[in-house]
Design a protein around this motif. Structure first.
Motif, PDB file in Angstrom:
ATOM      1  N   LYS A 294      42.611  49.231  24.097  1.00 12.52           N
ATOM      2  CA  LYS A 294      42.158  48.979  25.472  1.00 12.52           C
ATOM      3  C   LYS A 294      41.078  47.902  25.484  1.00 12.52           C
ATOM      4  CE  LYS A 294      43.077  53.673  26.988  1.00 12.52           C
ATOM      5  NZ  LYS A 294      42.471  54.943  27.377  1.00 12.52           N
ATOM      6  N   TYR A 295      40.148  47.981  24.515  1.00 13.64           N
ATOM      7  CA  TYR A 295      39.079  46.990  24.430  1.00 13.64           C
ATOM      8  C   TYR A 295      39.663  45.609  24.145  1.00 13.64           C
ATOM      9  CZ  TYR A 295      34.875  44.650  22.703  1.00 13.64           C
ATOM     10  OH  TYR A 295      33.850  43.766  22.516  1.00 13.64           O
ATOM     11  N   LYS A 296      40.704  45.585  23.286  1.00 12.32           N
ATOM     12  CA  LYS A 296      41.362  44.326  22.954  1.00 12.32           C
ATOM     13  C   LYS A 296      42.030  43.737  24.194  1.00 12.32           C
ATOM     14  CE  LYS A 296      44.644  42.559  19.565  1.00 12.32           C
ATOM     15  NZ  LYS A 296      45.610  42.918  18.525  1.00 12.32           N
ATOM     16  N   ASP A 297      42.700  44.585  24.974  1.00 13.00           N
ATOM     17  CA  ASP A 297      43.370  44.113  26.191  1.00 13.00           C
ATOM     18  C   ASP A 297      42.364  43.557  27.190  1.00 13.00           C
ATOM     19  OD1 ASP A 297      45.796  44.817  25.156  1.00 13.00           O
ATOM     20  OD2 ASP A 297      45.867  46.790  26.158  1.00 13.00           O
ATOM     21  N   THR A 298      41.225  44.226  27.341  1.00  9.61           N
ATOM     22  CA  THR A 298      40.209  43.740  28.286  1.00  9.61           C
ATOM     23  C   THR A 298      39.656  42.390  27.843  1.00  9.61           C
ATOM     24  OG1 THR A 298      38.528  45.026  27.139  1.00  9.61           O
ATOM     25  CG2 THR A 298      39.520  46.020  29.099  1.00  9.61           C
ATOM     26  N   LEU A 299      39.458  42.211  26.519  1.00  3.19           N
ATOM     27  CA  LEU A 299      38.978  40.920  26.020  1.00  3.19           C
ATOM     28  C   LEU A 299      39.988  39.815  26.311  1.00  3.19           C
ATOM     29  CD1 LEU A 299      37.383  41.788  22.537  1.00  3.19           C
ATOM     30  CD2 LEU A 299      36.207  40.922  24.541  1.00  3.19           C
ATOM     31  N   LEU A 300      41.281  40.124  26.130  1.00  2.60           N
ATOM     32  CA  LEU A 300      42.319  39.122  26.382  1.00  2.60           C
ATOM     33  C   LEU A 300      42.372  38.730  27.863  1.00  2.60           C
ATOM     34  CD1 LEU A 300      45.212  40.365  24.072  1.00  2.60           C
ATOM     35  CD2 LEU A 300      44.004  38.194  23.908  1.00  2.60           C
ATOM     36  N   THR A 301      42.292  39.705  28.749  1.00  6.18           N
ATOM     37  CA  THR A 301      42.333  39.401  30.185  1.00  6.18           C
ATOM     38  C   THR A 301      41.120  38.575  30.609  1.00  6.18           C
ATOM     39  OG1 THR A 301      41.340  41.563  30.629  1.00  6.18           O
ATOM     40  CG2 THR A 301      43.736  41.396  30.855  1.00  6.18           C
ATOM     41  N   GLN A 302      39.940  38.905  30.042  1.00  5.71           N
ATOM     42  CA  GLN A 302      38.739  38.139  30.365  1.00  5.71           C
ATOM     43  C   GLN A 302      38.872  36.692  29.878  1.00  5.71           C
ATOM     44  OE1 GLN A 302      35.465  40.240  28.639  1.00  5.71           O
ATOM     45  NE2 GLN A 302      35.437  41.849  30.211  1.00  5.71           N
ATOM     46  N   ALA A 303      39.436  36.526  28.670  1.00  6.16           N
ATOM     47  CA  ALA A 303      39.617  35.184  28.123  1.00  6.16           C
ATOM     48  C   ALA A 303      40.598  34.380  28.975  1.00  6.16           C
ATOM     49  CB  ALA A 303      40.103  35.272  26.689  1.00  6.16           C
ATOM     50  N   LYS A 304      41.673  35.030  29.461  1.00  9.61           N
ATOM     51  CA  LYS A 304      42.661  34.353  30.321  1.00  9.61           C
ATOM     52  C   LYS A 304      42.027  33.914  31.635  1.00  9.61           C
ATOM     53  CE  LYS A 304      46.890  36.547  28.692  1.00  9.61           C
ATOM     54  NZ  LYS A 304      47.955  37.500  29.035  1.00  9.61           N
ATOM     55  N   GLN A 305      41.235  34.794  32.217  1.00 12.45           N
ATOM     56  CA  GLN A 305      40.590  34.462  33.490  1.00 12.45           C
ATOM     57  C   GLN A 305      39.642  33.276  33.330  1.00 12.45           C
ATOM     58  OE1 GLN A 305      38.773  38.087  34.789  1.00 12.45           O
ATOM     59  NE2 GLN A 305      40.686  38.935  35.631  1.00 12.45           N
ATOM     60  N   GLN A 306      38.866  33.266  32.232  1.00  7.52           N
ATOM     61  CA  GLN A 306      37.946  32.157  31.992  1.00  7.52           C
ATOM     62  C   GLN A 306      38.714  30.851  31.798  1.00  7.52           C
ATOM     63  OE1 GLN A 306      35.472  33.225  28.698  1.00  7.52           O
ATOM     64  NE2 GLN A 306      33.972  34.315  29.981  1.00  7.52           N
ATOM     65  N   PHE A 307      39.836  30.943  31.080  1.00 15.58           N
ATOM     66  CA  PHE A 307      40.644  29.751  30.836  1.00 15.58           C
ATOM     67  C   PHE A 307      41.192  29.190  32.158  1.00 15.58           C
ATOM     68  CE2 PHE A 307      44.793  27.816  29.862  1.00 15.58           C
ATOM     69  CZ  PHE A 307      44.366  26.792  29.036  1.00 15.58           C
ATOM     70  N   ILE A 308      41.667  30.097  33.024  1.00 18.34           N
ATOM     71  CA  ILE A 308      42.229  29.670  34.323  1.00 18.34           C
ATOM     72  C   ILE A 308      41.131  29.065  35.191  1.00 18.34           C
ATOM     73  CG2 ILE A 308      43.275  30.526  36.473  1.00 18.34           C
ATOM     74  CD1 ILE A 308      44.736  32.614  34.668  1.00 18.34           C
ATOM     75  N   GLU A 309      39.950  29.677  35.193  1.00 20.08           N
ATOM     76  CA  GLU A 309      38.837  29.163  35.992  1.00 20.08           C
ATOM     77  C   GLU A 309      38.407  27.776  35.513  1.00 20.08           C
ATOM     78  OE1 GLU A 309      35.773  32.093  35.807  1.00 20.08           O
ATOM     79  OE2 GLU A 309      36.883  33.521  37.063  1.00 20.08           O
ATOM     80  N   ASN A 310      38.311  27.633  34.180  1.00 20.62           N
ATOM     81  CA  ASN A 310      37.917  26.340  33.609  1.00 20.62           C
ATOM     82  C   ASN A 310      38.947  25.265  33.940  1.00 20.62           C
ATOM     83  OD1 ASN A 310      35.613  27.423  32.510  1.00 20.62           O
ATOM     84  ND2 ASN A 310      36.525  27.770  30.478  1.00 20.62           N
ATOM     85  N   LYS A 311      40.223  25.638  33.928  1.00 24.69           N
ATOM     86  CA  LYS A 311      41.288  24.687  34.229  1.00 24.69           C
ATOM     87  C   LYS A 311      41.240  24.262  35.698  1.00 24.69           C
ATOM     88  CE  LYS A 311      46.070  24.009  33.030  1.00 24.69           C
ATOM     89  NZ  LYS A 311      47.311  24.587  32.606  1.00 24.69           N
ATOM     90  N   SER A 312      41.005  25.239  36.565  1.00 22.75           N
ATOM     91  CA  SER A 312      40.956  24.930  38.006  1.00 22.75           C
ATOM     92  C   SER A 312      39.743  24.070  38.325  1.00 22.75           C
ATOM     93  CB  SER A 312      40.949  26.210  38.849  1.00 22.75           C
ATOM     94  OG  SER A 312      39.795  26.950  38.559  1.00 22.75           O
ATOM     95  N   ASP A 313      38.602  24.316  37.644  1.00 22.11           N
ATOM     96  CA  ASP A 313      37.386  23.522  37.873  1.00 22.11           C
ATOM     97  C   ASP A 313      37.604  22.074  37.418  1.00 22.11           C
ATOM     98  OD1 ASP A 313      36.085  25.659  38.938  1.00 22.11           O
ATOM     99  OD2 ASP A 313      35.019  26.204  37.072  1.00 22.11           O
ATOM    100  N   SER A 314      38.290  21.907  36.294  1.00 19.59           N
ATOM    101  CA  SER A 314      38.512  20.565  35.782  1.00 19.59           C
ATOM    102  C   SER A 314      39.493  19.768  36.627  1.00 19.59           C
ATOM    103  CB  SER A 314      38.993  20.622  34.332  1.00 19.59           C
ATOM    104  OG  SER A 314      40.254  21.286  34.281  1.00 19.59           O
ATOM    105  N   SER A 315      40.435  20.462  37.290  1.00 13.62           N
ATOM    106  CA  SER A 315      41.426  19.771  38.134  1.00 13.62           C
ATOM    107  C   SER A 315      40.782  19.267  39.413  1.00 13.62           C
ATOM    108  CB  SER A 315      42.612  20.679  38.445  1.00 13.62           C
ATOM    109  OG  SER A 315      42.178  21.810  39.170  1.00 13.62           O
ATOM    110  N   LYS A 316      39.712  19.870  39.916  1.00 15.35           N
ATOM    111  CA  LYS A 316      39.042  19.441  41.143  1.00 15.35           C
ATOM    112  C   LYS A 316      38.292  18.205  40.849  1.00 15.35           C
ATOM    113  CE  LYS A 316      38.409  23.982  43.131  1.00 15.35           C
ATOM    114  NZ  LYS A 316      37.463  24.988  43.514  1.00 15.35           N
TER     115      LYS A 316
END
Length: 201
Positions: A179-201
């Protein structure tokens, strides 16, 4: 140049060697080597104690001469007999049938820790098995296995046991929670998506 000079010097030294040697041997008495002052003083003291000392040294002692004539050496050639016996034994061994090779040709099994552990351990030392045992015991339950108890049981010095427990540890297997591993993966995905969206603006 150096070789040529050494050859010339060698030939000069060897020139007329035989005649020079005969001349030295034909002399009445060879010149004695110079004596040290301490030796001269010792000789003077002995002459003061016994004035006939020099005459005794130069005179032939009949008793010593007779004793020397009584001494003789006998040889039994034991070494030669031993060599002959050894040669005969080797010849007999060559004529014998060849020894039978062993049936079991497997390689011997390795020891657990790579070397044969001693059966008797001197006080103040411990085997690798014992060291791993008390390190593991101390790691699992340090209250029931303190340093002084380990030192008394294994007959070691307390400072040595402290150093061993401080610098050496057994491997621990850490299995992460899924469960801890899954939460880390989801957090990493969200950060990656946020960073990508910020860079596209």
């Amino acid at each position: 140049m150096g070789q040529l000079a050494s050859k010339v010097i060698r030939k000069a030294n060897r020139f007329n060697v035989e005649n020079r040697a005969h001349r030295v041997l034909e002399r009445e008495k060879p010149t004695p080597a110079p004596k040290f002052d301490s030796n001269l003083r010792d000789m003077e003291r002995t002459l003061e104690l016994d004035p006939k000392f020099v005459d005794k040294l130069n005179a032939k002692d009949a008793t010593l001469d007779s004793r020397l004539k009584d001494v003789y050496v006998t040889s039994q050639d034991r070494f030669i007999k031993r060599v002959q016996e050894r040669q005969a034994a080797e010849a007999a061994a060559d004529t014998k049938e060849e020894r039978v090779l062993p049936k079991d040709r497997k390689t011997p099994e390795d020891f657990e820790y790579g070397y044969l552990e001693p059966t008797r351990v001197t006080p103040g030392r411990c085997t690798l098995r014992q060291a791993l045992q008390f390190i593991n015991d101390h790691q699992l339950d340090p209250e029931s296995w303190p340093v002084n108890k380990i030192a008394n049981e294994y007959k070691l010095k307390e400072p040595h046991v402290e150093n061993i427990l401080h610098y050496f540890k057994t491997f621990n297997v850490y299995i992460p929670d899924q469960k801890y591993k899954d939460t880390l993966l989801t957090q990493a995905k969200q950060q990656f998506i946020e960073n990508k969206s910020d860079s596209s603006k």
